[in-house]
Design an enzyme around this catalytic site. Structure first.
Site, PDB file in Angstrom:
ATOM      1  N   THR A   3       0.873  -1.212  -0.225  1.00  0.00           N
ATOM      2  CA  THR A   3       0.444  -0.066  -0.026  1.00  0.00           C
ATOM      3  C   THR A   3       0.910   0.882   0.076  1.00  0.00           C
ATOM      4  OG1 THR A   3      -0.049   0.125   2.510  1.00  0.00           O
ATOM      5  CG2 THR A   3      -1.736  -0.968   1.370  1.00  0.00           C
ATOM      6  N   LYS A  26       7.093   1.818   2.479  1.00  0.00           N
ATOM      7  CA  LYS A  26       8.636   2.318   3.247  1.00  0.00           C
ATOM      8  C   LYS A  26       8.452   2.362   5.051  1.00  0.00           C
ATOM      9  CE  LYS A  26       9.331   5.014  -0.889  1.00  0.00           C
ATOM     10  NZ  LYS A  26       9.313   3.681  -1.314  1.00  0.00           N
ATOM     11  N   GLU A  67      13.299  -5.858   0.914  1.00  0.00           N
ATOM     12  CA  GLU A  67      14.168  -5.246  -0.154  1.00  0.00           C
ATOM     13  C   GLU A  67      13.843  -4.417  -0.821  1.00  0.00           C
ATOM     14  OE1 GLU A  67      16.857  -4.607  -1.375  1.00  0.00           O
ATOM     15  OE2 GLU A  67      17.526  -6.887  -0.791  1.00  0.00           O
ATOM     16  N   VAL A  97      13.768  -0.454  -0.619  1.00  0.00           N
ATOM     17  CA  VAL A  97      15.362   0.102  -0.863  1.00  0.00           C
ATOM     18  C   VAL A  97      15.664   0.132  -2.354  1.00  0.00           C
ATOM     19  CG1 VAL A  97      17.240   1.058  -0.546  1.00  0.00           C
ATOM     20  CG2 VAL A  97      15.541   0.697   1.616  1.00  0.00           C
ATOM     21  N   GLU A 134       5.436  12.538 -10.637  1.00  0.00           N
ATOM     22  CA  GLU A 134       3.677  12.848 -10.193  1.00  0.00           C
ATOM     23  C   GLU A 134       3.159  13.521 -10.289  1.00  0.00           C
ATOM     24  OE1 GLU A 134       2.032   9.762  -7.581  1.00  0.00           O
ATOM     25  OE2 GLU A 134       4.222   8.829  -8.034  1.00  0.00           O
ATOM     26  N   ASP A 188      11.893  10.756  -0.255  1.00  0.00           N
ATOM     27  CA  ASP A 188      11.554   9.264  -0.548  1.00  0.00           C
ATOM     28  C   ASP A 188      12.738   9.271  -0.648  1.00  0.00           C
ATOM     29  OD1 ASP A 188       9.920   7.251  -2.374  1.00  0.00           O
ATOM     30  OD2 ASP A 188      12.267   7.904  -3.011  1.00  0.00           O
ATOM     31  N   LYS A 191      14.526   5.787   2.532  1.00  0.00           N
ATOM     32  CA  LYS A 191      15.079   4.564   1.985  1.00  0.00           C
ATOM     33  C   LYS A 191      17.098   4.959   2.815  1.00  0.00           C
ATOM     34  CE  LYS A 191      12.961   4.922  -2.752  1.00  0.00           C
ATOM     35  NZ  LYS A 191      13.569   5.574  -3.968  1.00  0.00           N
TER      36      LYS A 191
END
Lengths: 315, 315
Positions: A77, A106, A130, A133, A190, A201, A205
């Site tokens: 999601t 994340k 995994e 990232v 976006e 973002d 990460k």
């Protein structure tokens, strides 16, 4: 394994489409308001067609998907900050049922890592992430392989949208606004690009990498973050004349997390172009390891999810 | 785990020096004619000092090392072609005793892969060999991760000595012989450099990659190999003027193994410099993955050996 996939965006739908190629069965797919559940395996084509036509994946509810009999919950999601809901609740529910969890979302690993590990410790289930990232790049499994205690720092280009914009600005001598509009037309950025261009973002990460390297304790609040919106086009022209370029670099060094535009050699290892990502590990005994590839995309990220599923112990 | 290390060259001695940092104990170290065995753990410093001073590692024999009580045999004796002895015999002996085997020696995996897998199938032991391809670069574990069936081709720069020579020839406009002599002075090239400059070493790594990708059946005889000794210096000058350069590229594509000098873009991903190596995987769902780093060196290769040890099931 039998997978329940939460989230019917690019990653979730790709997991549904590719699971069979990896020998797994998808028994449930849920979007934000509906679900398709079939413990014999859902009809991927029909379900995705219905999502396309009617905007729902099936007649069941998200709760039905969460309660059905699966081995692995794939949490794909959208990433949310702060309490990382509803993703965190989904993970909590699956671990309480002693099911494995593979995250593409994340939020839970960046914002509530320590709670997540505590829930995992009380569960028969294992949590892997995994895909959170750098998409297809096996950053986390390589760190596991080298041994987190032997990795002294991580640095990299972790956001393809920002990298595409910086690459185009440098190559064409165009301004930020112009290239952003172009990226939006191409679907690389976006409509609201703030998550990517402000560095959030990439920072998430880095937070996940820091949690893995240092055994937890980090959230987005611990990251020093600067985006690329303020970079004047002529800054890139000047860098180019000088044999250098600008990249949005995320780094985890000495317990600190920093994300921001950096001047780097134009032909250097970190200067990946377009939507490419790169992760650079400094290690105690093995020198520098660089891994580059596609940092985003449905099938690319789904392949990371399915690699995690392959690493899970049998139930 | 308790390690018995066969081979006291750069890799073997680095494994002995680093094993403790990875939580393992070295119970035996053997060179070609002598061994030190202590099931409580050998005194690394004393053993390596004795090797230095007296040319022997201890008063025991290689057979004593093979017969002592260890969990993992680390086979780091020099790579030999054809029957791959004595390495293959060491591996056979360990598997017959249901011990795990970690190889740094390319011979058994390149020249006798199918026999090796047959012996492994009859043993409680597991065989791993990450260190045989590209030193510190986790090429094999990444292929396992992605799934060999989802890797469509592998390409890369797999020999640091040849790459150092080609890099210097292009950068300095010098001839092959001159740069080779320089590399020998620097210890980057052996006194007899044929294994590296004729492409044999890179070819063995490609054979190992092919065996992993296609489930065996390949030996050095299946590789089409061309070295770098015939490349005229002016060929590199011409390439440079054209924005290109020459690298010794090994490739495994469509069941074929080829190694030879190739013209590639000077700033392209494959154009790693100096003794760096790079492995490029083309995958079905995850696009191209590039992994670069140190392809040789004692501690670098030992770190790959010790990562393999960490992947082994407990005994």
């Amino acid at each position: 394994m039998r997978l329940a996939v939460l989230g019917a965006g690019a990653v979730g739908t790709s997991v549904v489409e590719l699971a069979g190629d990896y020998g797994h069965t998808v028994v449930a797919l849920a979007d934000s308001s509906s679900a398709a559940v079939d413990e014999a395996g859902i009809d991927a084509e029909a379900v995705l067609a219905r999502k396309e036509d009617e905007g729902v994946v099936g007649d069941a509810s998200v709760a039905d998907a969460l309660d059905c009999d699966y081995d692995v919950l794939v949490e794909a999601t959208p990433t949310t900050l702060g309490d990382a809901q509803p993703g965190f609740g989904h993970v909590e529910h699956a671990l309480a049922r002693d099911r494995h969890v593979v995250l593409a979302n994340k939020g839970p690993v960046a914002e509530r890592y320590d709670e997540l590990r505590a829930l995992e410790a009380d569960s028969e289930g294992t949590v892997l992430f995994e895909a959170t990232v750098a998409g297809a790049i096996p950053a986390l499994s390589t760190i596991d392989d080298v041994g987190a205690e032997h990795v002294t720092s991580v640095r990299g280009v972790l956001n393809g949208t920002a990298n595409f914009i910086l690459t185009r600005m440098a190559a064409e001598g165009l301004g930020y606004e112009h290239v952003l509009a172009e990226a939006q037309d191409l679907g690389v950025a976006e409509t609201d690009p703030s998550f990517d261009v402000e560095g959030t973002d990439a920072a998430l990460k880095c937070v996940i990498l820091a949690n893995l390297l240092y055994g937890g304790g980090y959230t987005l609040e611990d990251a020093e973050v600067e985006g690329i919106e303020e970079i004047p086009g002529d800054a890139l022209d000047l860098a180019t004349e000088d044999g250098r370029t600008v990249r949005l670099i995320g780094e985890v060094v000495d317990g600190e997390i920093r994300v921001g535009p950096r001047l780097i050699p134009a032909n250097g290892t970190l200067a990946v172009t377009g939507t490419q990502n790169i992760v650079q590990l400094e290690t105690t005994f093995a020198g520098t390891l660089n891994i580059s590839g596609r940092g985003a995309g449905g099938p690319e990220t789904a392949s990371a999810v399915l690699a995690d599923v392959g690493r899970l112990p049998e139930r």
